[in-house]
Each structure stands twice: as C-alpha cells, then as structure tokens.
Design a protein around this motif. Structure first.
Motif, PDB file in Angstrom:
ATOM      1  N   VAL A 122      37.984  35.053  45.476  1.00  0.00           N
ATOM      2  CA  VAL A 122      37.843  35.947  44.327  1.00  0.00           C
ATOM      3  C   VAL A 122      36.653  36.890  44.512  1.00  0.00           C
ATOM      4  N   LEU A 123      35.639  36.449  45.257  1.00  0.00           N
ATOM      5  CA  LEU A 123      34.463  37.294  45.456  1.00  0.00           C
ATOM      6  C   LEU A 123      34.818  38.615  46.133  1.00  0.00           C
ATOM      7  N   SER A 124      35.841  38.612  46.971  1.00  0.00           N
ATOM      8  CA  SER A 124      36.231  39.869  47.619  1.00  0.00           C
ATOM      9  C   SER A 124      36.731  40.871  46.580  1.00  0.00           C
ATOM     10  N   VAL A 125      37.381  40.369  45.523  1.00  0.00           N
ATOM     11  CA  VAL A 125      37.811  41.250  44.435  1.00  0.00           C
ATOM     12  C   VAL A 125      36.590  41.801  43.702  1.00  0.00           C
ATOM     13  N   GLU A 129      34.420  41.368  32.772  1.00  0.00           N
ATOM     14  CA  GLU A 129      35.237  40.193  32.471  1.00  0.00           C
ATOM     15  C   GLU A 129      35.345  39.274  33.683  1.00  0.00           C
ATOM     16  N   LEU A 130      35.477  39.856  34.871  1.00  0.00           N
ATOM     17  CA  LEU A 130      35.549  39.048  36.085  1.00  0.00           C
ATOM     18  C   LEU A 130      34.255  38.268  36.291  1.00  0.00           C
ATOM     19  N   GLN A 131      33.115  38.938  36.097  1.00  0.00           N
ATOM     20  CA  GLN A 131      31.832  38.248  36.235  1.00  0.00           C
ATOM     21  C   GLN A 131      31.701  37.131  35.196  1.00  0.00           C
ATOM     22  N   ILE A 152      25.496  43.382  49.959  1.00  0.00           N
ATOM     23  CA  ILE A 152      26.578  42.568  49.393  1.00  0.00           C
ATOM     24  C   ILE A 152      25.923  41.454  48.588  1.00  0.00           C
ATOM     25  N   PRO A 153      26.270  41.309  47.318  1.00  0.00           N
ATOM     26  CA  PRO A 153      25.610  40.287  46.495  1.00  0.00           C
ATOM     27  C   PRO A 153      25.948  38.871  46.953  1.00  0.00           C
ATOM     28  N   GLY A 154      25.020  37.973  46.700  1.00  0.00           N
ATOM     29  CA  GLY A 154      25.243  36.559  46.993  1.00  0.00           C
ATOM     30  C   GLY A 154      25.563  35.796  45.720  1.00  0.00           C
ATOM     31  N   TYR A 155      26.169  34.620  45.892  1.00  0.00           N
ATOM     32  CA  TYR A 155      26.586  33.830  44.733  1.00  0.00           C
ATOM     33  C   TYR A 155      26.298  32.352  44.966  1.00  0.00           C
ATOM     34  N   LEU A 156      26.044  31.661  43.850  1.00  0.00           N
ATOM     35  CA  LEU A 156      25.926  30.205  43.834  1.00  0.00           C
ATOM     36  C   LEU A 156      27.105  29.640  43.064  1.00  0.00           C
ATOM     37  N   ILE A 157      27.493  28.415  43.401  1.00  0.00           N
ATOM     38  CA  ILE A 157      28.503  27.703  42.622  1.00  0.00           C
ATOM     39  C   ILE A 157      27.941  26.331  42.291  1.00  0.00           C
ATOM     40  N   ALA A 158      27.787  26.088  40.994  1.00  0.00           N
ATOM     41  CA  ALA A 158      27.202  24.829  40.512  1.00  0.00           C
ATOM     42  C   ALA A 158      25.854  24.563  41.176  1.00  0.00           C
TER      43      ALA A 158
END
Length: 200
Positions: free
Chosen positions: A84-87, A122-124, A168-174
């Motif tokens: 989903v991050l690519s979207v 909304e996606l964020q 390119i932004p980075g993301y964390l999950i939990a």
C-alpha cells in the motif's frame, strides 16, 4: 456330569492356583509396610511429575502454535502495508508536483486536486488506524535505524548530519520499522553537539 477340562476351557468352579497369580507378598513387619508405603509414594510422585510435564508440554505446544499464527498474521499485514505504501508514494509525488497557487488553476482541475488531497489524507488515516505511522525525518539528526542516506548536501547553516530533504518517506508499523526513509543529509555545518551548545 463334571466338565471336561480339555473341552472348551476350565469350568468356572475350577480351583485357581495362587502360585500362578502375580500378587506381591504381604508385608510381615512394620519395616516392610514402611518400605511399601514409601514405594507407593515414590510411584505416585513419579506419575504426578509425568502428568505435570505432559501438561506443560501441551501448554508449550499451544503457545508456540499461537505465536506462529500471530507471527504469520503480522507478516501478512506487513506485506500488505508495504504494498500500500507504493500507492501513498504515488499520491505524494502527484501532490508535490502541484503548483503552490491553486487559485490560478481551472476550477474543474482544482476540484480534481482537492479530491486527490482528500484521498491522500484518508489513505494516511487508514494506515494510522492499522498501526502504520510515518517517520518524521526533516530537520532531525540522521539515524541509521530509520533513515537511508541517498546523498549529502553542502549546507553550513545546519548541523552536520541533519536530514534536509526527504526523498521517500519512511514508515513504522506497530513501532517496528516497515520501511526506512530515503533522505538527503547535510554536511559542512557544525557538529550537532556543538550546534546545540551554541544555541544554549
């Protein structure tokens, strides 16, 4: 008429020889009774120990199975979130290419842009509801745990090693790293510690 022992087995009233039965001898002294009690207690303790070990092993098997299921669920969520991050990246690129002054655009085009902005928000929001959060990188010291340096930018006005551009932004999950942010890092400025000391 008496039954023939050789015809179909012995009759029900045929006497039984006690010597053929596996019966332990009856204790004849207090010491023998004590040894028998101790033997039975030891056998009982051994059976209880085996039962506890079997219960513990069954519990461990259930716990490992639950951990495997949870791990697989997390991996599945991470794979989906990474896709989903690519979207989200495509939305970000589209929005970053927009002109600063939207009022000068055609109203129909402006409405399309507003719709894209709303979809991106909304996606964020959906990502955040599922534990996926964006890493704040701009203006932060470079951290190899969360950042991947793609280039260095000469800038004497900011402390050395500061993130000055987010490619390119980075993301964390939990709370765990899902994707490192790809960033540009400053060089040529004062060391981060020296800059903080001079600011104080």
């Amino acid at each position: 008429m008496a039954s023939d022992p050789t015809a179909g087995g012995a009759p029900a009233d045929m006497p039984v020889d006690p010597d053929t039965l596996d019966i332990p001898p009856r204790p004849e002294s207090a010491a023998e009774w004590q040894r028998l009690v101790e033997q039975l207690q030891a056998e009982k303790a051994d059976l209880q120990d085996k039962q506890l070990r079997a219960l513990a092993e069954a519990q461990n098997v259930r716990r490992r199975a639950q951990q495997d299921v949870e791990k697989e669920r997390k991996f599945a969520v991470e794979r989906f979130a990474r896709d989903v991050l690519s979207v989200a990246d495509n939305f970000g690129r589209a929005l970053s290419a927009l002109p600063a002054d939207l009022d000068s655009l055609d109203p129909a085009l402006r409405n399309v842009i507003v719709g894209i902005q709303a979809t991106d928000r909304e996606l964020q929001s959906v990502l955040e509801r599922h534990g996926v959060t964006r890493i704040a990188s701009l203006g932060k010291p470079f951290n190899a745990e969360f950042h991947q340096a793609m280039m260095e930018v000469e800038n004497p006005d900011v402390p050395h090693g500061t993130v000055v551009q987010e490619l390119i932004p980075g993301y964390l999950i939990a709370g765990r790293l899902l994707r490192a942010a790809m960033v540009a890092v400053s060089k040529g400025g004062p060391a981060a510690g020296a800059a903080a000391a001079s600011a104080n």
